[in-house]
Design an enzyme around this catalytic site. Structure first.
Site, PDB file in Angstrom:
ATOM      1  N   HIS A  17       1.066  -1.240  -0.034  1.00 34.93           N
ATOM      2  CA  HIS A  17      -0.273   0.043  -0.025  1.00 34.93           C
ATOM      3  C   HIS A  17       0.759   1.341  -0.056  1.00 34.93           C
ATOM      4  O   HIS A  17       0.709   2.408  -0.611  1.00 34.93           O
ATOM      5  CB  HIS A  17      -1.011  -0.030   1.299  1.00 34.93           C
ATOM      6  CG  HIS A  17      -1.888  -0.986   1.440  1.00 34.93           C
ATOM      7  ND1 HIS A  17      -2.299  -1.769   2.694  1.00 34.93           N
ATOM      8  CD2 HIS A  17      -2.716  -1.647   0.490  1.00 34.93           C
ATOM      9  CE1 HIS A  17      -3.121  -2.513   2.387  1.00 34.93           C
ATOM     10  NE2 HIS A  17      -3.461  -2.528   1.015  1.00 34.93           N
ATOM     11  N   LYS A  41     -15.985  -7.660   5.307  1.00 33.37           N
ATOM     12  CA  LYS A  41     -14.899  -8.015   6.152  1.00 33.37           C
ATOM     13  C   LYS A  41     -15.330  -7.757   7.658  1.00 33.37           C
ATOM     14  O   LYS A  41     -15.429  -6.509   7.998  1.00 33.37           O
ATOM     15  CB  LYS A  41     -13.492  -7.427   5.911  1.00 33.37           C
ATOM     16  CG  LYS A  41     -13.069  -7.667   4.404  1.00 33.37           C
ATOM     17  CD  LYS A  41     -11.657  -6.843   4.261  1.00 33.37           C
ATOM     18  CE  LYS A  41     -11.233  -7.150   2.779  1.00 33.37           C
ATOM     19  NZ  LYS A  41     -10.155  -6.419   2.383  1.00 33.37           N
ATOM     20  N   ARG A  91      -2.225  -6.317  -8.027  1.00 36.47           N
ATOM     21  CA  ARG A  91      -1.063  -7.268  -7.715  1.00 36.47           C
ATOM     22  C   ARG A  91      -0.894  -8.251  -8.849  1.00 36.47           C
ATOM     23  O   ARG A  91       0.112  -8.802  -9.200  1.00 36.47           O
ATOM     24  CB  ARG A  91      -1.508  -7.867  -6.438  1.00 36.47           C
ATOM     25  CG  ARG A  91      -1.034  -7.018  -5.050  1.00 36.47           C
ATOM     26  CD  ARG A  91      -1.925  -7.723  -4.048  1.00 36.47           C
ATOM     27  NE  ARG A  91      -3.206  -7.490  -4.013  1.00 36.47           N
ATOM     28  CZ  ARG A  91      -4.153  -7.844  -3.119  1.00 36.47           C
ATOM     29  NH1 ARG A  91      -3.513  -8.118  -1.687  1.00 36.47           N
ATOM     30  NH2 ARG A  91      -5.291  -7.775  -3.328  1.00 36.47           N
ATOM     31  N   SER A 128      -3.343  -8.127   3.103  1.00 43.27           N
ATOM     32  CA  SER A 128      -3.773  -7.790   4.517  1.00 43.27           C
ATOM     33  C   SER A 128      -4.180  -8.995   5.238  1.00 43.27           C
ATOM     34  O   SER A 128      -3.617  -9.296   6.548  1.00 43.27           O
ATOM     35  CB  SER A 128      -4.762  -6.688   4.592  1.00 43.27           C
ATOM     36  OG  SER A 128      -4.378  -5.358   4.075  1.00 43.27           O
TER      37      SER A 128
HETATM   38  P1  ADP Z   1     -10.133  -3.503  -0.032  1.00 41.79           P
HETATM   39  O1  ADP Z   1     -10.562  -3.541   1.128  1.00 41.79           O
HETATM   40  O2  ADP Z   1     -10.509  -2.280  -1.066  1.00 41.79           O
HETATM   41  O3  ADP Z   1      -9.808  -4.789  -0.953  1.00 41.79           O
HETATM   42  P2  ADP Z   1      -7.109  -3.380   0.754  1.00 41.79           P
HETATM   43  O4  ADP Z   1      -7.020  -2.544   1.749  1.00 41.79           O
HETATM   44  O5  ADP Z   1      -6.711  -4.790   0.505  1.00 41.79           O
HETATM   45  O6  ADP Z   1      -8.476  -3.060  -0.236  1.00 41.79           O
HETATM   46  O7  ADP Z   1      -6.183  -2.619  -0.515  1.00 41.79           O
HETATM   47  C1  ADP Z   1      -6.335  -1.160  -0.929  1.00 41.79           C
HETATM   48  C2  ADP Z   1      -5.846  -1.017  -2.324  1.00 41.79           C
HETATM   49  O8  ADP Z   1      -4.279  -1.551  -2.231  1.00 41.79           O
HETATM   50  C3  ADP Z   1      -6.360  -1.879  -3.369  1.00 41.79           C
HETATM   51  O9  ADP Z   1      -6.353  -0.959  -4.530  1.00 41.79           O
HETATM   52  C4  ADP Z   1      -5.675  -3.015  -3.706  1.00 41.79           C
HETATM   53  O10 ADP Z   1      -5.360  -3.305  -5.070  1.00 41.79           O
HETATM   54  C5  ADP Z   1      -4.205  -2.441  -3.150  1.00 41.79           C
HETATM   55  N1  ADP Z   1      -3.240  -3.253  -2.759  1.00 41.79           N
HETATM   56  C6  ADP Z   1      -3.580  -4.424  -1.908  1.00 41.79           C
HETATM   57  N2  ADP Z   1      -2.268  -5.170  -1.783  1.00 41.79           N
HETATM   58  C7  ADP Z   1      -1.284  -4.595  -2.619  1.00 41.79           C
HETATM   59  C8  ADP Z   1       0.001  -4.759  -2.835  1.00 41.79           C
HETATM   60  N3  ADP Z   1       0.524  -5.940  -2.285  1.00 41.79           N
HETATM   61  N4  ADP Z   1       0.663  -3.967  -3.625  1.00 41.79           N
HETATM   62  C9  ADP Z   1       0.136  -3.124  -4.322  1.00 41.79           C
HETATM   63  N5  ADP Z   1      -1.186  -2.570  -4.120  1.00 41.79           N
HETATM   64  C10 ADP Z   1      -2.056  -3.426  -3.263  1.00 41.79           C
END
Ligand code: ADP
Length: 165
Positions: A17, A41, A91, A128
């Site tokens: 992130h 979630k 990703r 996450s």
């Molecule tokens: P959500 O709850 O919307 O699924 P996340 O909190 O998991 O989102 O992720 C927020 C943003 O960060 C999304 O655009 C997701 O694609 C991006 N993201 C998550 N993991 C990674 C990573 N390892 N590298 C780059 N971007 C990521």
């Protein structure tokens, strides 16, 4: 002034992130990170206020980054902060299908488009949910998350462990 809106649950915020925020900060005059409640979630590790506070600390060296925490539709946030584009990280191709669908829905609802930033390969395995699982069973997550997050996760799971013991 160009404003990029980077939304997510960030539970927890990790280095993948952070890379997206850093790269977005080169593309926009201001990056607004929206910490969202994700209804799919159900039991978050950190509440919205905790996530917002950690993000403020982590992003303060970057500059021109603002954090908001919200429990509303993303398009409402986009309107409120005057976003020129929504920023999402990609990703793998598996992310693309849902991201594309969300981007089209958001564009239809608000007229705001989405910019996808591909993650670098060193972060593409970070998620996450996986980081939460590793930390929950005592694994070391310090390679994957900023220090403040690693410390808070250790603290959180220590208390959970005490409660369960
Ligand atoms: P959500 O709850 O919307 O699924 P996340 O909190 O998991 O989102 O992720 C927020 C943003 O960060 C999304 O655009 C997701 O694609 C991006 N993201 C998550 N993991 C990674 C990573 N390892 N590298 C780059 N971007 C990521």
């Amino acid at each position: 002034m160009k404003v990029g809106l980077f939304p997510g649950s960030f539970d927890p915020f990790h280095n993948g992130h952070l890379e997206i925020v850093e790269r977005a900060s080169h593309l926009f005059d201001e990056v607004v990170i929206a910490v969202l409640r994700n209804p799919q979630k159900s039991s978050p590790l950190f509440n919205l206020d905790e996530r917002k506070a950690m993000l403020e600390e982590i992003t303060s060296p970057i500059g021109d980054v603002r954090i908001v925490s919200v429990s509303t539709l993303l398009v409402n946030v986009a309107r409120d902060v005057g976003a020129d584009a929504i920023v999402r990280g990609l990703r793998a191709i598996s992310d693309f299908e849902t991201e594309m669908q969300m981007a089209q829905m958001n564009h239809h609802l608000s007229g705001v488009g989405t910019i996808f930033i591909p993650t670098s390969s060193k972060y593409s395995f970070l998620a996450s949910r996986l980081i939460r699982e590793v930390a929950q069973y005592g694994g070391d997550v310090s390679d994957f998350v900023p220090k403040v997050v690693a410390d808070r996760m250790v603290e959180k799971f220590r208390h959970t462990g005490e409660a369960e013991a």
